[in-house]
Enzyme design. Structure first.
Site, PDB file in Angstrom:
ATOM      1  N   VAL A 175       0.851  -1.282   0.163  1.00  0.00           N
ATOM      2  CA  VAL A 175       0.141  -0.021  -0.012  1.00  0.00           C
ATOM      3  C   VAL A 175       0.833   1.202  -0.044  1.00  0.00           C
ATOM      4  CG1 VAL A 175      -1.746   1.131   1.171  1.00  0.00           C
ATOM      5  CG2 VAL A 175      -1.941  -1.164   1.258  1.00  0.00           C
ATOM      6  N   GLU A 204      -2.114   5.146  -4.834  1.00  0.00           N
ATOM      7  CA  GLU A 204      -3.468   4.605  -5.415  1.00  0.00           C
ATOM      8  C   GLU A 204      -4.158   5.794  -6.020  1.00  0.00           C
ATOM      9  OE1 GLU A 204      -2.333   1.941  -2.115  1.00  0.00           O
ATOM     10  OE2 GLU A 204      -1.872   4.039  -2.531  1.00  0.00           O
ATOM     11  N   ASP A 235      -4.881  17.107 -43.927  1.00  0.00           N
ATOM     12  CA  ASP A 235      -5.421  17.379 -45.363  1.00  0.00           C
ATOM     13  C   ASP A 235      -5.517  18.683 -45.650  1.00  0.00           C
ATOM     14  OD1 ASP A 235      -6.709  16.617 -47.521  1.00  0.00           O
ATOM     15  OD2 ASP A 235      -8.771  17.143 -46.594  1.00  0.00           O
ATOM     16  N   ASP A 245     -10.919  15.590 -42.979  1.00  0.00           N
ATOM     17  CA  ASP A 245     -12.691  15.579 -43.019  1.00  0.00           C
ATOM     18  C   ASP A 245     -13.062  14.564 -43.654  1.00  0.00           C
ATOM     19  OD1 ASP A 245     -11.389  16.476 -45.324  1.00  0.00           O
ATOM     20  OD2 ASP A 245     -12.490  18.489 -45.348  1.00  0.00           O
ATOM     21  N   ASP A 261      -9.918   9.892 -45.344  1.00  0.00           N
ATOM     22  CA  ASP A 261      -8.932  10.236 -44.050  1.00  0.00           C
ATOM     23  C   ASP A 261      -9.036   9.231 -42.890  1.00  0.00           C
ATOM     24  OD1 ASP A 261      -8.012  12.551 -45.519  1.00  0.00           O
ATOM     25  OD2 ASP A 261      -9.539  13.773 -44.902  1.00  0.00           O
ATOM     26  N   ASN A 293       5.169   8.383  -1.359  1.00  0.00           N
ATOM     27  CA  ASN A 293       5.312   6.973  -1.166  1.00  0.00           C
ATOM     28  C   ASN A 293       6.798   6.628  -0.986  1.00  0.00           C
ATOM     29  OD1 ASN A 293       3.066   7.333  -3.714  1.00  0.00           O
ATOM     30  ND2 ASN A 293       2.631   5.595  -2.281  1.00  0.00           N
ATOM     31  N   GLU A 302       6.733   7.008   2.882  1.00  0.00           N
ATOM     32  CA  GLU A 302       5.805   6.065   3.388  1.00  0.00           C
ATOM     33  C   GLU A 302       6.791   4.755   3.462  1.00  0.00           C
ATOM     34  OE1 GLU A 302       2.393   5.854   1.640  1.00  0.00           O
ATOM     35  OE2 GLU A 302       2.189   8.127   1.330  1.00  0.00           O
ATOM     36  N   THR A 330      -4.623  12.893   1.575  1.00  0.00           N
ATOM     37  CA  THR A 330      -3.845  13.798   1.963  1.00  0.00           C
ATOM     38  C   THR A 330      -2.674  14.005   0.993  1.00  0.00           C
ATOM     39  OG1 THR A 330      -2.591  12.580   3.243  1.00  0.00           O
ATOM     40  CG2 THR A 330      -4.210  14.089   4.479  1.00  0.00           C
ATOM     41  N   ASP A 331      -2.290  12.990   0.034  1.00  0.00           N
ATOM     42  CA  ASP A 331      -1.566  13.118  -1.118  1.00  0.00           C
ATOM     43  C   ASP A 331      -2.215  13.355  -2.315  1.00  0.00           C
ATOM     44  OD1 ASP A 331       0.804  12.849   0.245  1.00  0.00           O
ATOM     45  OD2 ASP A 331       1.381  10.955  -0.464  1.00  0.00           O
TER      46      ASP A 331
END
Length: 833
Positions: free
Chosen positions: A291, A296, A338, A568, A572, A634, A637, A665-666
């Site tokens: 984690v 995440e 084009d 167009d 194409d 990360n 952590e 908080t991140d």
């Protein structure tokens, strides 16, 4: 010859083509004109199948859905979710699983587009068509038409199949959607060689093209998927959809994270088992590390960054159909475009006049026209070249309706592809003649001096040239050349500026068109695409078929270019799908090209692409900025958890703490970071190389440095509290210290070179609000009983709150001071000694 017979000029009815309904008036028809018998048509329908564009589905919905989960980040998230559920951490499992499912569903619906593009192709075919059956002209369902059928063609019809012309009278077709030809194509019955380019097959009409003028009979030679339109449908269904550079970069980052996470979890698990940890503790530690390692919030951050770009681009008339296209624009190195309607206005205009009296020249030209312009003086009904003459004449006060009212027609000879001129005799006793220069000059006895030279010079400039002459009506008349009119589809003024802006940004503009090579090169020179004749081979491609366009896009991709393709027409669409980013025209584009595209220009303006590129480059900067911020967190952590596990300390944070930090908080500050405006010099930089990683050495160095600083501060508080108090209090303080440190670091993350007050606190008000909100949320869960129970934390005293805030300011202060030191050092080195 230079004399005209009166009988020719006063003919009121042109030679009649073979009549498809001669039997109705007692005449006879040839076996060919009688068409197929009903019995034979039914037999051929069973043999060749319906005249339909077949749906070719290369990817099932189930495969599409499965592809959304083929990502290392998704694997990590799913693994963490399963482990959390196995350990009874249901809140963790549900939160992670929800993130995975939402992103998968969004991706599925974004990619489900190719089938709709083919369906749009199907809608271009005529639902009903007129054919000769059993000697009679009958209306049948278009899907029942078979090879050998005889199509009856009139102005306004849509050709229901590919057919070779048996007869044609003043027949022109609009083939722009299929070939890119900017003007109606004159048709004739003289056979062309089999290897003749599509745009030059004058003896054919093609499925999906419309009849502009005239009538004709054409024998069907191909139906359904065997037609030119069917070939395009096959190319569209089988063209490879490019993976965007952003997706490639994120995949590489995800793979790196997978290896790092897997390695760390394996080492820690092995160390725990060797030290005799209980099996449950080993699993808990593994889940915590997984984690901590996985950002995440990354999928949500990328999605929001692209969505914000979509909003800003919409304000610039750029409509995004596929989110990764927003960032792909930012690293585009080649724009294959084009010509007609994209770089040019898409409307024929008089560009040049040659003659002694331009007003008389335009007046005579207007007197020899069948077209009618609109009430506002622009647009109208009829041949585009005639409309151009009428508009130019109207600008000089000469109006067709006034000519018809005061100088009515007496006789006329319509234009045909053999003699290549038309004439109208009017009440003033004069005959006005207009047509191809090579056909008009032999008819004139005066006014021709200098005309051949002028014609050659105008042709070199890519103009479509018409000669205009006049003669008194009579048994024998002598025509006088009044002058030459040069007509072309002019470049957009803003397109010229946009091509120059693209060059300044390091982006090459490549013109790919179905038009004539001379016309294409002339427009390219006027636009500034060509700086020298030698560059034409790479930068200008004329008479391009759909296969050619795909080959050109693939060739540029093979050189390592990030290719954007605009267009167009139906021709194409396959190349739009093949390119890294397909750009369709919103006003003049077909539904087929819009469905095959990644983005649509609502104003059909090439200049809007450059504005979108600016936004795309800014979005990449913001995604990289947010990714660095997330991975720095990360890293902090992971370091905290890894050091604690290997040193024998209790785990400072629980898995739910880490999930809260990563998502709330991140994640929230990262979402605010992607709202930063683009840097002012973003278009002065060269495009990013396609192989440039999302995170280079400088980014990884910043991630590791800031992560270690934050980890040191958090571990310091944890160890102190563990010794001075207990594990519960130590986790309480470590949790809040890490959260506040991450929030403060968001301000430093906006730039790696400028300190936060130089960037400007109020240039991203959203970030200020998010940080304040997140601080309040963090304090809230510390003091709300229900949240305390879920997170296993307690309240923070005023002293503890002050302590965590003060310690949290330490890492961001070091980061900002280091920026100033590096700048002072660089400035000192640049000073002369």
């Amino acid at each position: 010859m230079n004399r005209l017979k009166l009988a020719e000029l006063t003919s009121t009815s042109p030679p009649a083509p073979p009549s498809p309904s001669a039997e109705a008036s007692g005449g006879t028809v040839s076996p060919l004109e009688a068409g197929l018998s009903s019995t034979e048509a039914q037999r051929r329908l069973a043999e060749f199948g319906p005249n339909e564009i077949r749906r070719e589905q290369t990817t099932t919905p189930l495969k599409l859905l499965a592809r959304q989960f083929a990502s290392p980040v998704i694997w990590l998230l799913l693994g963490a979710s399963v482990l959390s559920a196995a350990l009874g951490e249901l809140l963790d499992a549900i939160a992670i699983g929800a993130i995975v499912i939402v992103n998968g569903v969004i991706g599925f619906f974004q990619e489900h587009r190719a089938e709709r593009a083919v369906m749009a192709l199907r809608s271009m075919t005529a639902p009903r068509a007129r054919v000769m059956r059993d000697g009679h002209s009958v209306m049948v369902l278009a899907n029942t038409i078979v090879p050998g059928d005889l199509l009856v063609l009139e102005a306004g019809d849509v050709a229901a199949a590919d057919a070779r012309l048996h007869s044609a009278h003043a027949l022109t077709t609009n083939e722009a959607p299929l070939t890119g030809e900017s003007v109606p194509v004159e048709k004739q019955t003289v056979p062309t060689p089999p290897d003749t380019p599509l745009a030059e097959r004058r003896d054919f009409v093609f499925m999906g093209t419309s009849i502009a003028t005239g009538t004709g009979l054409a024998k069907v030679v191909a139906t359904g998927m065997q037609t030119e339109l069917g070939r395009i449908a096959h190319l569209l269904a089988t063209a490879e959809e490019s993976v965007s550079p952003l997706q490639q970069r994120l995949a590489r980052v995800s793979q790196t994270l997978l290896y790092i996470c897997g390695g760390i979890v394996a080492v820690v698990a092995l160390a725990g088992l060797l030290r005799g940890w209980p099996l449950m503790q080993v699993f808990l530690t593994a889940v915590s590390l997984a984690v901590a390692a996985v950002p995440e919030g990354l999928p949500a951050v990328v999605t929001v960054a692209l969505a914000l770009g979509v909003q800003r681009m919409a304000a610039r008339n750029v409509l995004i159909r596929r989110l990764p296209a927003v960032e792909t624009l930012g690293c585009t190195t080649v724009i294959c475009t084009d010509k007609t309607g994209t770089l040019t206005t898409g409307v024929m205009r008089v560009r040049e006049l040659w003659g002694n009296n331009h007003t008389s020249l335009l007046g005579a030209g207007a007197a020899c026209c069948d077209a009618e312009i609109g009430g506002d003086g622009s647009g109208g009904v009829g041949d585009p070249t005639e409309l151009a003459i009428l508009i130019a004449a109207a600008e000089r006060g000469i109006h067709r309706d006034e000519i018809e009212r005061t100088n009515h027609r007496v006789a006329e000879i319509p234009f045909d592809s053999v003699k290549k001129w038309m004439s109208i005799e009017r009440a003033d006793g004069r005959v006005y003649i207009k047509g191809a220069v090579e056909s008009i000059l032999p008819l004139c006895v005066t006014g021709v001096d200098g005309a051949p030279e002028a014609n050659a010079q105008m042709a070199e400039r890519g103009l479509r040239i018409l000669a205009v002459a006049a003669a008194p009506a009579g048994p024998e008349v002598s025509a006088t050349l009044l002058g030459l009119i040069g007509i072309a589809d002019p470049p957009r003024t803003e397109a010229i500026e946009a091509v120059a802006a693209a060059r300044a940004a390091g982006i090459s503009t490549v013109m790919i068109t179905g038009d004539h090579p001379v016309t294409a090169r002339a427009i390219a020179r006027e636009l500034g695409i060509l700086s020298s004749p030698d560059s034409a081979e790479d930068l200008v491609h004329a008479r391009a078929t759909p296969e050619d366009k795909i080959s050109i896009v693939r060739a540029w991709k093979g050189r390592g270019a990030v290719v954007a393709m605009t267009g167009d027409g139906v021709n194409d669409a396959p190349a739009l799908r093949e390119a890294h980013i397909g750009i369709a025209m919103g006003r003049t584009g077909t539904e087929v090209t819009r469905e095959a595209s990644d983005m649509v220009l609502a104003d059909d303006n090439f200049a809007s692409i450059i504005a979108a590129i600016r936004e795309g480059r800014g979005i990449f900067d913001n995604i990289r900025k947010a990714l660095v911020y997330l991975l720095s967190g990360n890293t902090a952590e992971l370091t905290v958890m890894l050091v604690a596990a290997l040193s024998g300390l209790p785990l400072p944070l629980l898995p739910l703490h880490l999930l809260w930090i990563n998502i709330v908080t991140d994640g929230l500050p990262a979402l605010a970071l992607v709202g930063d405006p683009p840097e002012e010099d973003v278009l002065q930089r060269p495009p990013r190389h396609p192989d440039e990683p999302m995170l280079g050495r400088a980014q990884w160095r910043f991630i590791i440095t800031t992560g270690l600083l934050q980890a040191a501060a958090t571990l310091g508080v944890f160890v102190w509290a563990l010794n001075a108090r207990d594990l519960f209090e130590a986790r309480n303080l470590a949790f809040s210290t890490l959260v506040f440190g991450e929030l403060f670091r968001a301000f430093a993350a906006r730039s790696t070179t400028r300190v936060f007050w130089e960037v400007g606190a109020f240039t991203n008000v959203r970030l200020l609000g998010v940080v304040l909100f997140s601080v309040l949320m963090q304090l809230g869960i510390h003091h709300i009983p229900a949240a305390q129970a879920v997170f296993e934390i307690g309240p923070l005293s005023a002293a503890d709150c002050a302590l965590t805030l003060l310690v949290a300011l330490g890492p961001v202060t070091v980061i900002e001071v280091s920026k100033l030191i590096r700048r002072w050092h660089a400035r000192a080195k640049s000073l002369p000694k």
